[in-house]
Design an enzyme around this catalytic site. Sequence first.
Site, PDB file in Angstrom:
ATOM      1  N   GLU A 907       0.795  -1.228   0.000  1.00 59.56           N
ATOM      2  CA  GLU A 907       0.000   0.000   0.000  1.00 59.56           C
ATOM      3  C   GLU A 907       0.829   1.281   0.000  1.00 59.56           C
ATOM      4  O   GLU A 907       0.296   2.359  -0.258  1.00 59.56           O
ATOM      5  CB  GLU A 907      -0.933  -0.018   1.208  1.00 59.56           C
ATOM      6  CG  GLU A 907      -1.867  -1.208   1.129  1.00 59.56           C
ATOM      7  CD  GLU A 907      -2.664  -1.398   2.391  1.00 59.56           C
ATOM      8  OE1 GLU A 907      -3.851  -1.104   2.386  1.00 59.56           O
ATOM      9  OE2 GLU A 907      -2.081  -1.837   3.394  1.00 59.56           O
TER      10      GLU A 907
HETATM   11  N1  MCN Z   1       7.310  -7.927  -0.441  1.00 58.08           N
HETATM   12  C1  MCN Z   1       8.666  -8.083  -0.633  1.00 58.08           C
HETATM   13  N2  MCN Z   1       9.544  -7.429   0.155  1.00 58.08           N
HETATM   14  C2  MCN Z   1       9.123  -6.566   1.114  1.00 58.08           C
HETATM   15  C3  MCN Z   1       7.743  -6.369   1.296  1.00 58.08           C
HETATM   16  C4  MCN Z   1       6.848  -7.088   0.516  1.00 58.08           C
HETATM   17  O1  MCN Z   1       9.061  -8.803  -1.539  1.00 58.08           O
HETATM   18  N3  MCN Z   1       9.990  -5.944   1.877  1.00 58.08           N
HETATM   19  C5  MCN Z   1       6.372  -8.656  -1.288  1.00 58.08           C
HETATM   20  C6  MCN Z   1       5.613  -9.732  -0.518  1.00 58.08           C
HETATM   21  O2  MCN Z   1       6.302 -10.931  -0.505  1.00 58.08           O
HETATM   22  C7  MCN Z   1       4.308  -9.795  -1.292  1.00 58.08           C
HETATM   23  C8  MCN Z   1       4.115  -8.378  -1.808  1.00 58.08           C
HETATM   24  O3  MCN Z   1       5.390  -7.764  -1.757  1.00 58.08           O
HETATM   25  O4  MCN Z   1       4.416 -10.668  -2.366  1.00 58.08           O
HETATM   26  C9  MCN Z   1       3.131  -7.578  -0.960  1.00 58.08           C
HETATM   27  O5  MCN Z   1       3.423  -7.804   0.374  1.00 58.08           O
HETATM   28  P1  MCN Z   1       2.723  -7.000   1.562  1.00 58.08           P
HETATM   29  O6  MCN Z   1       3.042  -5.569   1.457  1.00 58.08           O
HETATM   30  O7  MCN Z   1       3.027  -7.708   2.809  1.00 58.08           O
HETATM   31  O8  MCN Z   1       1.158  -7.085   1.236  1.00 58.08           O
HETATM   32  P2  MCN Z   1       0.165  -8.333   1.325  1.00 58.08           P
HETATM   33  O9  MCN Z   1       0.795  -9.541   0.806  1.00 58.08           O
HETATM   34  O10 MCN Z   1      -0.498  -8.347   2.642  1.00 58.08           O
HETATM   35  O11 MCN Z   1      -0.864  -7.884   0.171  1.00 58.08           O
HETATM   36  C10 MCN Z   1      -1.894  -6.994   0.367  1.00 58.08           C
HETATM   37  C11 MCN Z   1      -1.626  -5.623  -0.185  1.00 58.08           C
HETATM   38  C12 MCN Z   1      -2.881  -4.910  -0.103  1.00 58.08           C
HETATM   39  S1  MCN Z   1      -3.422  -4.542   1.449  1.00 58.08           S
HETATM   40  C13 MCN Z   1      -3.654  -4.691  -1.210  1.00 58.08           C
HETATM   41  S2  MCN Z   1      -5.192  -3.986  -1.072  1.00 58.08           S
HETATM   42  C14 MCN Z   1      -3.177  -5.056  -2.479  1.00 58.08           C
HETATM   43  C15 MCN Z   1      -1.759  -5.240  -2.559  1.00 58.08           C
HETATM   44  O12 MCN Z   1      -1.128  -5.689  -1.527  1.00 58.08           O
HETATM   45  N4  MCN Z   1      -3.967  -5.507  -3.450  1.00 58.08           N
HETATM   46  C16 MCN Z   1      -3.409  -5.937  -4.615  1.00 58.08           C
HETATM   47  N5  MCN Z   1      -1.221  -5.435  -3.765  1.00 58.08           N
HETATM   48  C17 MCN Z   1      -2.004  -5.863  -4.797  1.00 58.08           C
HETATM   49  N6  MCN Z   1      -1.434  -6.249  -5.952  1.00 58.08           N
HETATM   50  C18 MCN Z   1      -2.230  -6.766  -6.911  1.00 58.08           C
HETATM   51  N7  MCN Z   1      -1.668  -7.147  -8.058  1.00 58.08           N
HETATM   52  N8  MCN Z   1      -3.556  -6.912  -6.764  1.00 58.08           N
HETATM   53  C19 MCN Z   1      -4.170  -6.504  -5.657  1.00 58.08           C
HETATM   54  O13 MCN Z   1      -5.457  -6.681  -5.513  1.00 58.08           O
END
Ligand code: MCN
Length: 948
Positions: A907
């Site tokens: 986000e």
């Molecule tokens: N990641 C990473 N290194 C980091 C942080 C995160 O490689 N330091 C990677 C994670 O492994 C994950 C991705 O980034 O594959 C997102 O991680 P994270 O920020 O933890 O978010 P969530 O997995 O909890 O995903 C939810 C978040 C939210 S709240 C929404 S809404 C959202 C989003 O991510 N909706 C999406 N991204 C989206 N992306 C797509 N394509 N479609 C959605 O609906």
Amino acid sequence: MAKEKTEAQLAGGYVVKKLTVNGVPRRVIGKPEVTLLTVLREQLKMTGTKRGCNCGQCGVCNVILNGKVVRACITRWKSVPEFSQITTIEGVGTPENLHALQWAMIVCGAIQCGFCTPGFIMCGKALLDENKNPTREEVRDWFGKNWMACRCTGYKQIVDAVMKAAAILRGEEKIEELAKMYKPGDKVWNSSYPRPSAVYKATGLWDFGDDDRLKLPEEFLFAYPYALEGVRHAKVNKINISEAEKCEGVVKVCTYKDVKGTNRLRGQVGCDSAVTDGWERRIMVEEGDKIRQWGDIVAVVVADTEEHARAAAQKVKVDYEPLPELINVREAIKEDAVSVFDDCPGIDGMPNAWNKRCFTKGEDPHDIITNAAHKIDDEFYSSRQPHMVLEADCGYAYYDDEGRVTIHSKSCAIYFAIVKLARAIGLPPSKIRIIENNMGASFGYKTTVTNEQYLALALMTTGRPVYMRVDMKEHNQRTPKRSPSLMHIRAGADAKGKLVGVEGTCWIDHGPCSESANDLTNKSGQFFFSPYAYDDMRVTAYTIWTNHRWSSAFRAYGSPQIYWGVETAMDMLAYECGIDPFDFREQNLLEWAPFTDNPRGQFPSGYAPEVFPLPEMMKKARPVYEEMKKKAKELSTPEKKYGVGVSVSIYNANDDGADESGSNIELLKDGSVMIYNTWEDHGQGADMGTVGTAHEALRPLNLSPEQIKLYMNDTARCPNSGAAAASRSQTMTGNAIVDSCNKLLDAMRKPDGTYRTYDEMIAEGIPTFYEGKWQAKIQRKDGSVESCCGNDKDSGKGIPFAFHMFAVNLALVSVDMKTFKAHCEQFVLCGDVGVINNYLVVDGQQYGGVAQGIGLALTEDFLDESKYHNFVTMGFPYIKDITDDLTLIHSEVPRPLGPFGASGTGEMPLSGPHAAVGNAIYAACGARVKTIPAIPSRIKEALEEMKK
Ligand code: MCN
Ligand code: FES
Ligand code: FES
């Protein structure tokens, strides 16, 4: 017609054509008026070609017909020439034998949810078949001309992929080299290893919910939820289903009378400071109660086919009395406004403005601001941004072998869905099982239940398995949206440009539903001028009932609203002070002071973030900013003016308060491991997140990524990892994965430091299955930890978040001084998300988030449902609306409690870009737009305002 008879044989109203499909000669029969898409999907079961908008606006249905790319959803069967050559995604390549473009899409990180991927590959292939040496701009023009839409990627990595594929096809790069990019033993964490699902998405083999429908057993019925078109507020006297019940194919017409439980969905889950619980949200409209928004469901028709269910629904008769509609926050907060909940048991006579949340720091700043050397006092409004996913809501339900109501849907919060449903449908939670389908993205709307309740109702009343889908128009009209926010902000600075006090009142339009209103309304306070230092602050935020769309989570939940107000206000104050907006922000940054009482070092909630990389990030961003300003000056002409805008944003990377997550691991006989969790995958990359994290945690075992197997997102088999929301999964579930891996390693470790095999574990009676857990907490200087807790509703004090993400956003924008149209020409995001697990994923998240931010700034909105139901009217950002000049600058400050130093990322990139774009419009032409989207009429109006 006569011509058609010569091309095809007519047989009983069907048109029979000889065609070659993916190289195979076939005789295909179809009704003349159906679309090619229907023939391919429903008849030939070629589900690699997707159905999205179904009206020519997204390109997910592309196939190549006689060498030309066509959108199959708007190509009638009767117009497909006989003897045509048709290529679908299934004919382009297979996982073992990928086409160059499929390889390139995978290794360039161009695939997220994958719903658009087959369509882009078909479109890109058609271009490359004709031109193996296109420029980036030619690729963009081509995709633009062909209406290609992607909501996840921001397009940049897709164009990268086409350029790479072109280089392969010209013989300049070798597929074999791409295939060898990862060597066993390499680090997967902090690398660009492609996500496991990408290869299936690129070949059309990744089935989404509506693809599953075509492969379900025949006995599945179709359920259609019926709502009154165009009615937003009305008293319902009588619902008459007798005519509908008599219609052909109808098995059951369900109303509220058929709901076995309370008919009230539980809304607030997992918030420890809730004053609302969301019980006012009905599954079905009741007689004697009200319809409170367009799309409230009055009946669910269950029939043998979709056609029959839809036809019967038109026979449902509702006797109702229309009531005045409150469709915006300004009307709803008027003293004499009609009350949305005047007759709702439990909340009778409740005012439209409710759920007051206060945040305070130091003294009341009102007079301090009034007497400050420089001040601003203004109103800002952020819009009802629609999610605009390409895959409409769909799902199916059946009883599993243990008699559980088993629902497959796009849910990105499968355990929460059970809690929301249980009492409402009259079942204990143990009798409900939710499984996440592959998702064509959600961006948060599926954090709540949207169709699960109707699937459960249809299944429970008929006792037969059911499928449900709505079309894209209904999907857009009925699903929740981002809450608009009206903000009144005052801020003051001293003669040297130091902030002396900030003050705000925010009214959040939440529609007629309280669900999660606490969390959302709190964001206005939690992130109020959060990157900056000041002593005195007051913020009051209210949730507002209206009859417009109910509010759900939307990526960056609550923060684009408050940063629109705050970062526009910061810009205005900078100009008031006569200081460059970048300098003004830099000189006012939070004086980071963890574990002290220094208010200038703490967020409005009274705590300091775990790290504070913004000063360094500003240093990195400064030369870029200066360069962009120089460019803007050089490019500007009286006809087209250019300007650079900046914004700074911070957002949380775990859920409010007592957040927790679980993930389990099992050692398998062949030495591989199985990970069980419910890290739902919207498309962001939960598979890669899990594999990357587990691979790093298990490095002593020297596993290949393929040896980390995934069993995810089934509540019957996986532990509760919480929602894939609040950018929390990498931090919370990531830590739970590490915990489970550590437990397994501890069990496998021999006294000499080597590791037991599976057989040795069994022989010694050592368990092979371990449960990992993590709870949100912060670490004090002395190493002690403190659990997170929610915000006090009167003071705002609390420690809601353990992890944060930071961004400095820079936008170069042009404004056409004749049309007043603004365009973002260049965007630079300097972000910090901790140590990065996977670069392809994180880059994709950030490009995609920025694209949504540019859309939010300039085009996206959701006003009247009768018009704002398709991608064009809602202002979908197509490729030519998003600049190709997108740059990411990563700062990777390790998080002390993050898994291997990671924070979240999902986000962060949507919290602040829109404000940078808005500020750039001002820098370009002096138009201070205070309501987004900054459409030409608003820019023109702001310019006229300036001249007064
Ligand atoms: N990641 C990473 N290194 C980091 C942080 C995160 O490689 N330091 C990677 C994670 O492994 C994950 C991705 O980034 O594959 C997102 O991680 P994270 O920020 O933890 O978010 P969530 O997995 O909890 O995903 C939810 C978040 C939210 S709240 C929404 S809404 C959202 C989003 O991510 N909706 C999406 N991204 C989206 N992306 C797509 N394509 N479609 C959605 O609906
Ligand atoms: Fe055909 Fe969208 S263009 S489904
Ligand atoms: Fe393009 Fe999701 S990857 S819409």
